[in-house]
Write a protein that holds these residues in place. Structure first.
Motif, short mmCIF file in Angstrom:
data_model
loop_
_atom_site.label_atom_id
_atom_site.label_comp_id
_atom_site.label_asym_id
_atom_site.label_seq_id
_atom_site.Cartn_x
_atom_site.Cartn_y
_atom_site.Cartn_z
N UNK A 176 -10.93 4.33 -6.62
CA UNK A 176 -11.62 4.70 -7.83
C UNK A 176 -11.86 6.13 -7.72
N UNK A 177 -12.38 6.42 -6.65
CA UNK A 177 -12.80 8.09 -6.46
C UNK A 177 -12.08 8.65 -5.31
N UNK A 178 -12.22 9.91 -5.02
CA UNK A 178 -11.47 10.46 -4.06
C UNK A 178 -12.58 11.63 -3.77
N UNK A 179 -12.66 11.74 -2.44
CA UNK A 179 -13.29 12.83 -1.67
C UNK A 179 -12.72 13.47 -0.57
N UNK A 180 -12.51 14.91 -0.58
CA UNK A 180 -13.20 16.06 -1.29
C UNK A 180 -12.05 16.81 -2.02
N UNK A 181 -12.74 17.03 -3.30
CA UNK A 181 -12.00 17.64 -4.17
C UNK A 181 -12.28 19.42 -4.07
N UNK A 182 -11.45 20.06 -3.85
CA UNK A 182 -11.82 21.83 -3.62
C UNK A 182 -12.33 22.00 -4.88
N UNK A 183 -13.54 22.81 -4.46
CA UNK A 183 -14.13 23.56 -5.66
C UNK A 183 -13.22 24.37 -6.67
N UNK A 184 -12.14 25.10 -5.71
CA UNK A 184 -11.20 25.80 -6.39
C UNK A 184 -10.14 25.20 -7.04
#
Length: 525
Positions: free
Chosen positions: A267-275
């Motif tokens: 359902x979710x993913x980690x980590x998404x780049x801030x850029x």
């Protein structure tokens, strides 16, 4: 229908936290926020003010000062869970998230998944029998007491461990508890959460035990949930997708990973780049979408392993993560302490570690021992570090979970200083000026190989003025570069001036900067 109370642990990026909370509550769900007590208080006030009119958001009553590997992370989670249970009686599920997580499915899909089966989602593997822990401490996490932070109080952490081991001060696991381990990203039903909170209130012995274990966020809930819930009601998996590299660091996702992430059974993913601005925009919109079909392929982890494995035999289809140098991150601040006298710079970094929460390493591109953490092998030789400089610095930001980092450089490395100051990150330079007496210069001449033990004294004397001029020229070249974030301290300047320079360089209060400026023997040889 399922209503989710998201337990959001965060310590930075207030705008991102606000956007995340608004996005999640717009779907009829709830958010309980714990914002790290060590974080910038202005950021916390910004979040509270922005979400003050949102009845679906609640804040933990107590803000823990969190540290990696500490009980504080579990304490913070429990505090947010208690706030959510009290504030949101209609919440059916409680879902752990971090500020780096983004949805990779729609809220419609997530609610349907949770409605489809009455169960809890949490990784829970036998601590002693599984191979979940690949390297490092295993039973030592439990049988010895850990009062100190391994990253910020390394000497105390290992001294305490060595003393307990030497004197046989082992302890047993509570007799009726089977310790389990797994990812800290779980999704639990309301009744399960209530049982966990009741367990916490009724078993102070277990709470005391876990409060001095190491990395308890990987063992506490993973142990308690199967103790209070029948195993048939637990699915041994997480609903949050993450991949680890072979160096033990989480893989970061970028703009071109959208389709890949949508195809994973999470359902979710980690980590998404801030850029990855475009990816964040698309995933944010995805959560609010309806009628979206998600064909599940689950190929991402296998594809990552395949491509990195091919890179090892010279048939690479894509760069390994450390070969794509990239940016250090526009939200990060790199603090370069530039000093010819290495012992002076290292006294300053030791003081920074002692008086501030800012992580500081020494001459990592020059000396094998540079106060570096264990990064899984990439840090083991100076040659390796120099080959992948930016990747190493990015790893350090991730390892310390900090957006600030101090490192030391020699002023002769002007090309590297120029390269780092041209990055999108906020890079600042602190020149530690020095006076070079003849004794220091003689030692320097020997260290760099300009003269040996058999060199005639008169030859060395002739070299002294030339070497002094060369060292002074290095500092002048640095000043002439006119870096926007340039600061300097010197032994001949008043303490007040050095204090002001350190305060601006490190963004510190005056009293903390004064303590650094007054470090014992800071400039002495």
């Amino acid at each position: 229908m399922a209503r989710i109370a998201f337990i959001l642990l965060c310590h930075k990026d207030p705008e991102g936290v606000v956007a995340q909370a608004r996005r999640l509550t717009a779907s009829g769900d709830y958010v309980a926020i714990h914002f790290d007590g060590r974080a910038n208080p202005r950021d916390y006030e910004l979040i509270r003010a922005a979400l003050a009119d949102n009845a679906s958001v609640v804040f933990a009553q107590r803000r823990w000062k969190c540290g990696w590997g500490e009980w504080s992370l579990v304490g913070a989670t429990l505090e947010a869970v208690r706030a959510a249970v009290a504030a949101f009686p209609r919440a059916t599920h409680f879902y752990m998230l971090s500020g780096d997580c983004m949805p990779i499915k729609s809220a419609e899909y997530a609610h349907g998944l949770l409605d489809g089966e009455d169960c809890d989602y949490i990784e829970s593997f036998d601590f002693f029998e599984s191979d979940w822990i690949k390297t490092g401490f295993k039973e030592e996490r439990l049988v010895y007491r850990h009062w100190f932070n391994e990253r910020t109080q390394k000497w105390l952490f290992y001294a305490s461990y060595d003393l307990q081991k030497r004197f046989g001060l082992r302890r047993g696991v509570p007799a009726d508890i089977q310790v389990m381990i797994g990812s800290q990203w779980w999704c639990l039903r309301r009744l399960t959460v209530e049982k966990v909170l009741d367990f916490c209130a009724s078993r102070p012995d277990v709470m005391r035990f876990f409060s001095t274990t190491w990395i308890p966020d990987e063992t506490f809930f993973q142990t308690v949930v199967p103790h209070v819930v029948p195993r048939r009601e637990i699915r041994i998996r997480t609903l949050t997708y993450l991949i680890f590299t072979d160096y033990g660091m989480p893989v970061t996702f970028y703009n071109d990973h959208y389709d890949l992430l949508m195809g994973q059974n999470y359902l979710f993913a980690r980590k998404i780049s801030p850029e990855a601005i475009r990816l964040r925009e698309r995933l944010g919109a995805l959560w609010a979408a309806s009628g979206v079909h998600f064909p599940i392929s689950n190929e991402a982890t296998g594809l990552f392993r395949f491509l990195t494995g091919r890179g090892r035999v010279g048939r690479r289809f894509g760069q390994r993560f450390w070969e794509a140098e990239g940016s250090l991150g526009r939200d990060n601040t790199l603090l370069l302490v530039v000093a010819k006298k290495w012992h002076v710079a290292k006294r300053l970094t030791a003081a920074i570690r002692a008086h501030t929460p800012i992580p500081a390493v020494d001459y990592l591109f020059n000396e094998p021992e540079a106060h570096l953490p264990d990064l899984g092998g990439v840090e083991t030789t100076v040659e390796k570090r120099d080959r992948h400089r930016r990747a190493l610095i990015r790893l350090l930001f991730q390892h310390f979970e900090s957006n600030r980092l101090v490192l030391c450089l020699d002023p002769s490395a002007l090309y590297l200083i120029q390269d780092l100051t041209s990055d999108k990150a906020d890079t600042r330079v602190l020149l530690v000026d020095s006076e070079f007496d003849d004794d220091y210069l003689r030692g320097h001449i020997a260290r760099v190989g300009l003269a040996g033990s058999e060199t005639a004294p008169e030859v060395i004397e002739r070299l002294l003025p030339m070497v002094r001029a060369d060292l002074e020229h290095e500092a002048e070249r640095l000043r002439d570069m006119d870096f926007p974030g340039f600061h300097s301290i010197a032994p001949w300047r008043p303490v007040a001036e050095n204090t002001a320079q350190l305060a601006r360089f490190l963004d510190l209060p005056a009293e903390t900067a004064l303590a650094l400026a007054r470090t014992d023997h800071l400039f002495s040889d």
